[in-house]
Write a protein that holds these residues in place. Structure first.
Motif, PDB file in Angstrom:
ATOM      1  N   MET A  95      49.774  28.018  75.433  1.00  0.00           N
ATOM      2  CA  MET A  95      48.900  28.409  76.317  1.00  0.00           C
ATOM      3  C   MET A  95      49.062  28.628  77.815  1.00  0.00           C
ATOM      4  SD  MET A  95      46.103  29.718  74.948  1.00  0.00           S
ATOM      5  CE  MET A  95      44.866  29.655  76.116  1.00  0.00           C
ATOM      6  N   ILE A  96      48.780  29.500  78.410  1.00  0.00           N
ATOM      7  CA  ILE A  96      48.916  29.675  80.043  1.00  0.00           C
ATOM      8  C   ILE A  96      47.751  29.425  80.609  1.00  0.00           C
ATOM      9  CG2 ILE A  96      49.903  30.962  81.822  1.00  0.00           C
ATOM     10  CD1 ILE A  96      51.971  32.272  80.157  1.00  0.00           C
ATOM     11  N   ALA A  97      46.840  30.153  80.330  1.00  0.00           N
ATOM     12  CA  ALA A  97      45.480  30.281  80.671  1.00  0.00           C
ATOM     13  C   ALA A  97      44.385  30.972  79.951  1.00  0.00           C
ATOM     14  CB  ALA A  97      45.318  30.865  82.199  1.00  0.00           C
ATOM     15  N   GLY A  98      43.134  30.674  79.935  1.00  0.00           N
ATOM     16  CA  GLY A  98      42.189  31.254  79.326  1.00  0.00           C
ATOM     17  C   GLY A  98      41.520  30.537  78.018  1.00  0.00           C
ATOM     18  N   PHE A  99      40.842  31.373  77.136  1.00  0.00           N
ATOM     19  CA  PHE A  99      40.102  30.795  76.263  1.00  0.00           C
ATOM     20  C   PHE A  99      41.001  30.869  74.712  1.00  0.00           C
ATOM     21  CE2 PHE A  99      37.179  32.818  79.202  1.00  0.00           C
ATOM     22  CZ  PHE A  99      36.329  31.765  79.258  1.00  0.00           C
ATOM     23  N   SER A 100      41.183  29.693  74.271  1.00  0.00           N
ATOM     24  CA  SER A 100      42.126  29.648  73.224  1.00  0.00           C
ATOM     25  C   SER A 100      41.708  30.014  71.939  1.00  0.00           C
ATOM     26  CB  SER A 100      42.664  28.297  73.116  1.00  0.00           C
ATOM     27  OG  SER A 100      41.871  27.143  72.669  1.00  0.00           O
ATOM     28  N   GLY A 101      40.159  30.110  72.009  1.00  0.00           N
ATOM     29  CA  GLY A 101      39.367  30.501  70.591  1.00  0.00           C
ATOM     30  C   GLY A 101      39.518  31.840  70.473  1.00  0.00           C
ATOM     31  N   LEU A 102      39.916  32.728  71.339  1.00  0.00           N
ATOM     32  CA  LEU A 102      39.784  34.265  71.152  1.00  0.00           C
ATOM     33  C   LEU A 102      41.006  34.559  70.003  1.00  0.00           C
ATOM     34  CD1 LEU A 102      39.843  35.914  74.732  1.00  0.00           C
ATOM     35  CD2 LEU A 102      38.144  36.094  72.968  1.00  0.00           C
ATOM     36  N   SER A 103      40.385  35.508  69.010  1.00  0.00           N
ATOM     37  CA  SER A 103      41.261  35.691  68.062  1.00  0.00           C
ATOM     38  C   SER A 103      42.213  36.735  68.243  1.00  0.00           C
ATOM     39  CB  SER A 103      40.403  36.377  66.986  1.00  0.00           C
ATOM     40  OG  SER A 103      39.018  35.745  66.465  1.00  0.00           O
ATOM     41  N   ASP A 104      43.461  36.581  67.476  1.00  0.00           N
ATOM     42  CA  ASP A 104      44.660  37.329  67.710  1.00  0.00           C
ATOM     43  C   ASP A 104      44.288  38.799  67.278  1.00  0.00           C
ATOM     44  OD1 ASP A 104      46.093  35.280  68.629  1.00  0.00           O
ATOM     45  OD2 ASP A 104      46.821  34.643  66.473  1.00  0.00           O
ATOM     46  N   PRO A 105      45.084  39.879  67.793  1.00  0.00           N
ATOM     47  CA  PRO A 105      44.630  41.090  67.397  1.00  0.00           C
ATOM     48  C   PRO A 105      45.304  41.461  65.802  1.00  0.00           C
ATOM     49  CG  PRO A 105      46.745  40.968  68.619  1.00  0.00           C
ATOM     50  CD  PRO A 105      46.239  39.825  68.758  1.00  0.00           C
ATOM     51  N   PRO A 106      44.663  42.160  65.105  1.00  0.00           N
ATOM     52  CA  PRO A 106      44.998  42.404  63.736  1.00  0.00           C
ATOM     53  C   PRO A 106      46.435  42.549  63.567  1.00  0.00           C
ATOM     54  CG  PRO A 106      43.751  44.360  64.442  1.00  0.00           C
ATOM     55  CD  PRO A 106      43.880  43.458  65.667  1.00  0.00           C
ATOM     56  N   THR A 107      47.140  43.379  64.331  1.00  0.00           N
ATOM     57  CA  THR A 107      48.605  43.607  64.230  1.00  0.00           C
ATOM     58  C   THR A 107      49.243  43.518  65.415  1.00  0.00           C
ATOM     59  OG1 THR A 107      48.193  46.080  65.030  1.00  0.00           O
ATOM     60  CG2 THR A 107      48.234  45.636  62.444  1.00  0.00           C
ATOM     61  N   ALA A 108      50.643  43.124  65.174  1.00  0.00           N
ATOM     62  CA  ALA A 108      51.472  42.844  66.514  1.00  0.00           C
ATOM     63  C   ALA A 108      52.106  43.978  66.813  1.00  0.00           C
ATOM     64  CB  ALA A 108      52.328  41.605  66.416  1.00  0.00           C
ATOM     65  N   SER A 109      51.980  44.357  68.078  1.00  0.00           N
ATOM     66  CA  SER A 109      52.749  45.548  68.539  1.00  0.00           C
ATOM     67  C   SER A 109      52.934  45.468  70.097  1.00  0.00           C
ATOM     68  CB  SER A 109      51.709  46.705  68.310  1.00  0.00           C
ATOM     69  OG  SER A 109      52.237  47.918  68.781  1.00  0.00           O
ATOM     70  N   HIS A 110      54.010  46.122  70.544  1.00  0.00           N
ATOM     71  CA  HIS A 110      54.326  46.111  71.876  1.00  0.00           C
ATOM     72  C   HIS A 110      53.467  47.187  72.655  1.00  0.00           C
ATOM     73  CE1 HIS A 110      58.038  43.404  71.650  1.00  0.00           C
ATOM     74  NE2 HIS A 110      57.962  44.166  70.592  1.00  0.00           N
ATOM     75  N   GLU A 111      52.691  48.104  71.997  1.00  0.00           N
ATOM     76  CA  GLU A 111      51.619  48.796  72.506  1.00  0.00           C
ATOM     77  C   GLU A 111      50.392  48.194  72.597  1.00  0.00           C
ATOM     78  OE1 GLU A 111      52.328  51.821  73.891  1.00  0.00           O
ATOM     79  OE2 GLU A 111      54.615  51.577  73.223  1.00  0.00           O
ATOM     80  N   PRO A 112      49.443  48.643  73.737  1.00  0.00           N
ATOM     81  CA  PRO A 112      48.121  48.055  73.820  1.00  0.00           C
ATOM     82  C   PRO A 112      47.505  48.177  72.302  1.00  0.00           C
ATOM     83  CG  PRO A 112      48.605  49.244  75.696  1.00  0.00           C
ATOM     84  CD  PRO A 112      49.759  49.707  74.646  1.00  0.00           C
ATOM     85  N   VAL A 113      46.769  47.290  71.939  1.00  0.00           N
ATOM     86  CA  VAL A 113      46.037  47.194  70.516  1.00  0.00           C
ATOM     87  C   VAL A 113      44.566  46.593  70.955  1.00  0.00           C
ATOM     88  CG1 VAL A 113      45.893  46.122  68.293  1.00  0.00           C
ATOM     89  CG2 VAL A 113      47.898  46.321  69.258  1.00  0.00           C
ATOM     90  N   PHE A 114      43.551  47.725  70.597  1.00  0.00           N
ATOM     91  CA  PHE A 114      42.160  47.593  70.751  1.00  0.00           C
ATOM     92  C   PHE A 114      41.508  47.245  69.643  1.00  0.00           C
ATOM     93  CE2 PHE A 114      43.426  50.491  74.032  1.00  0.00           C
ATOM     94  CZ  PHE A 114      42.746  50.021  75.246  1.00  0.00           C
ATOM     95  N   TYR A 115      40.719  46.156  69.622  1.00  0.00           N
ATOM     96  CA  TYR A 115      39.877  45.815  68.623  1.00  0.00           C
ATOM     97  C   TYR A 115      38.632  44.902  68.497  1.00  0.00           C
ATOM     98  CZ  TYR A 115      41.937  41.153  69.690  1.00  0.00           C
ATOM     99  OH  TYR A 115      42.286  39.936  70.285  1.00  0.00           O
ATOM    100  N   ASP A 116      37.851  45.039  67.894  1.00  0.00           N
ATOM    101  CA  ASP A 116      36.430  44.140  67.838  1.00  0.00           C
ATOM    102  C   ASP A 116      36.517  42.768  67.419  1.00  0.00           C
ATOM    103  OD1 ASP A 116      35.390  46.535  68.807  1.00  0.00           O
ATOM    104  OD2 ASP A 116      34.892  47.265  66.937  1.00  0.00           O
ATOM    105  N   VAL A 117      35.864  41.805  68.135  1.00  0.00           N
ATOM    106  CA  VAL A 117      36.082  40.327  67.891  1.00  0.00           C
ATOM    107  C   VAL A 117      34.706  39.775  68.107  1.00  0.00           C
ATOM    108  CG1 VAL A 117      37.050  39.725  70.099  1.00  0.00           C
ATOM    109  CG2 VAL A 117      37.453  38.327  67.979  1.00  0.00           C
ATOM    110  N   ASN A 118      34.490  38.842  67.437  1.00  0.00           N
ATOM    111  CA  ASN A 118      33.182  37.921  67.911  1.00  0.00           C
ATOM    112  C   ASN A 118      33.709  36.425  68.167  1.00  0.00           C
ATOM    113  OD1 ASN A 118      31.071  39.674  66.883  1.00  0.00           O
ATOM    114  ND2 ASN A 118      31.495  39.033  64.790  1.00  0.00           N
ATOM    115  N   TYR A 119      33.115  36.293  69.400  1.00  0.00           N
ATOM    116  CA  TYR A 119      33.664  34.816  70.325  1.00  0.00           C
ATOM    117  C   TYR A 119      32.341  34.479  70.897  1.00  0.00           C
ATOM    118  CZ  TYR A 119      35.827  31.369  73.176  1.00  0.00           C
ATOM    119  OH  TYR A 119      35.994  30.176  73.819  1.00  0.00           O
ATOM    120  N   ALA A 120      31.947  33.085  70.653  1.00  0.00           N
ATOM    121  CA  ALA A 120      30.796  32.605  71.173  1.00  0.00           C
ATOM    122  C   ALA A 120      29.445  33.165  71.300  1.00  0.00           C
ATOM    123  CB  ALA A 120      31.225  31.915  72.712  1.00  0.00           C
ATOM    124  N   GLY A 121      29.461  33.670  69.860  1.00  0.00           N
ATOM    125  CA  GLY A 121      28.039  34.488  69.493  1.00  0.00           C
ATOM    126  C   GLY A 121      28.055  35.575  70.368  1.00  0.00           C
TER     127      GLY A 121
END
Length: 460
Positions: A95-121
């Motif tokens: 970790m460098i900074a930020g919220f470690s609990g954020l989920s990883d993207p559904p796929t790994a890619s060198h291109e930007p990946v947009f996705y929906d996620v739930n965090y802290a309600g």
């Protein structure tokens, strides 16, 4: 759909239903399109924030750091309801900074990946961006995730939809108003035809003006054709009445005359009683034919109201009394004409009105006594006020059974079987009263006897 539903209602229904369906379809399509466009716009801002965050990463003493002093994330949340979460870490998991609990993207890619996620309600929209970085002389891959809550997207979409719905409602009201005006103007020719027919006399069978739109021209032509047929039918009926008058009255009169001569020539003959019966039958037939002709001529549809004129009802009653008086006195009865006040003229036909008065007097003379010959007084009274003129013919006889009063105006109904008559007198009176827009009232008198009142509208 009701068979009695108006054309205006049908037009509004078939204009309104498609309009409402199109409006609903337009709102649904607009909502989908706006949601897509707004999401794309917010996604672009989210990506821009992640890219700016990428530019804030640097190394110090071989350690990856982030310059948060210059870091900011722009959103479209106009009221500050949006929440921003981020996570920066190396590809190997440090970790460098930020919220470690954020989920990883559904796929790994060198291109930007947009996705929906739930965090802290919170429902979040996230973008994950992976890029290479040099930590000193060591190359590493850094993953940046920036996530934003969706309140701002929903708020903006709802604001757009509320505005669009309001515009559609205003447009719909304007469209309905314009449709109502168009329908009113479109139906104006039909309303004009309807009003022209209502204002006509029941006996005015002249053709309607056919200067109308071609859509209703077949209707007007059909009405004119029907009027022409009715006119021919009425003329045929009138001609039949004249033929009956000529073909029946003359031979019946001849039979009566020959019977009277035969009775004088054979006073002691055995056939004398038969001749008297023939004479009685001939007189009854003559009276019935006259009443039938009067009944036919006084039918409401045969009375031409355009030929009605101002008549003096006092003079008509005096003529009727003078005409019937000899027979009244012959029967041992009395006839009185009571005029309590000046009587204004009325609109009517003098001949049929005289028939009305004579029929009322004759009816009282024949039937007032019930099973016995009537020997009392028949009174004709005229009264008037501001709104009406009332003609009343009354007697002092035995009256009529209350259960039979409603039947007295039926053709050929005779409540008194002990006296001669055709059963048409009051039926004729009712038709004449109807043709003059008058009201006929039959009732027993409290002091005994029977009275008939005819209430005419005043023209004063």
């Amino acid at each position: 759909m009701s068979k009695r539903q108006s054309i205006r209602s049908r037009l509004l229904l078939w204009i309104g239903l498609p309009f409402c369906a199109l409006a609903i379809l337009a709102l649904i399509s607009s909502h989908l399109l706006l949601s897509h466009q707004i999401n794309e716009t917010f996604d672009d801002l989210l990506l821009n924030a992640a890219q700016r965050l990428e530019r804030r990463i640097y190394t110090a003493d071989g350690v990856l750091r982030i310059n948060m002093h210059y870091f900011s994330v722009s959103t479209l949340g106009s009221r500050g309801e949006g929440k921003i979460f981020y996570r920066i870490k190396e590809a190997n998991g440090n970790m460098i900074a930020g919220f470690s609990g954020l989920s990883d993207p559904p796929t790994a890619s060198h291109e930007p990946v947009f996705y929906d996620v739930n965090y802290a309600g919170n429902e979040l929209r996230a973008v994950a961006l992976t890029f290479p970085f040099n930590r000193g002389s060591e190359p590493v891959n850094i993953e940046v995730i920036v996530a934003e809550s969706k309140e701002a997207r929903y708020t903006l979409t709802n604001d757009f939809m509320v505005t669009l719905t309001g515009l559609m409602v205003v447009t719909g009201l304007l469209a309905i108003s314009i449709a109502l005006l168009a329908i009113h103007l479109g139906l104006a020719p039909l309303n004009a035809v309807s009003q022209a027919l209502r204002q006509r006399s029941p006996n005015d069978l002249q053709a309607l003006d056919d200067d109308a739109p071609k859509e209703i021209l077949p209707l007007i032509q059909s009405i004119n054709h029907l009027m022409q047929r009715m006119k021919r039918s009425i003329e045929s009926t009138q001609q039949l009445n004249a033929d009956v008058s000529h073909q029946l009255r003359t031979p019946i009169s001849e039979i009566r005359a020959l019977t009277e001569i035969a009775l004088k020539d054979t006073p002691q003959s055995p056939v004398h009683s038969s001749l008297q019966e023939i004479q009685r039958i001939a007189e009854h037939a003559s009276h019935t034919v006259k009443q039938l002709l009067k009944y036919a001529k006084t039918r409401n549809e045969l009375v031409d109201s355009s030929h009605l004129e101002k008549v003096d009802l006092v003079a008509i009653c005096q003529e009727a009394c003078a005409q019937t008086a000899p027979n009244i006195y012959k029967q041992g009865q009395e006839l009185a004409f009571d005029l309590k006040q000046p009587i204004p003229h009325i609109i009517g036909d003098p001949i049929t009105l005289r028939w009305l008065v004579t029929n009322l007097i004759d009816n009282a003379s024949l039937h007032a006594g019930g099973s016995h010959a009537y020997q009392g007084t028949i009174t004709v009274v005229l009264t008037a006020d501001a709104d009406q003129i009332v003609l009343t013919v009354s007697d002092e006889g035995s009256g009529v059974d209350e259960a039979q009063i409603a039947k007295l105006t039926e053709r050929f109904f005779r409540h008194n079987k002990h006296s001669p008559g055709s059963g048409l007198g009051l039926a004729i009176v009712e038709q004449i009263a109807t043709a003059h827009s008058a009201i006929l009232t039959l009732s027993n008198r409290h002091q005994g006897g029977f009275e008939v009142s005819v209430t005419f509208p005043s023209t004063a």
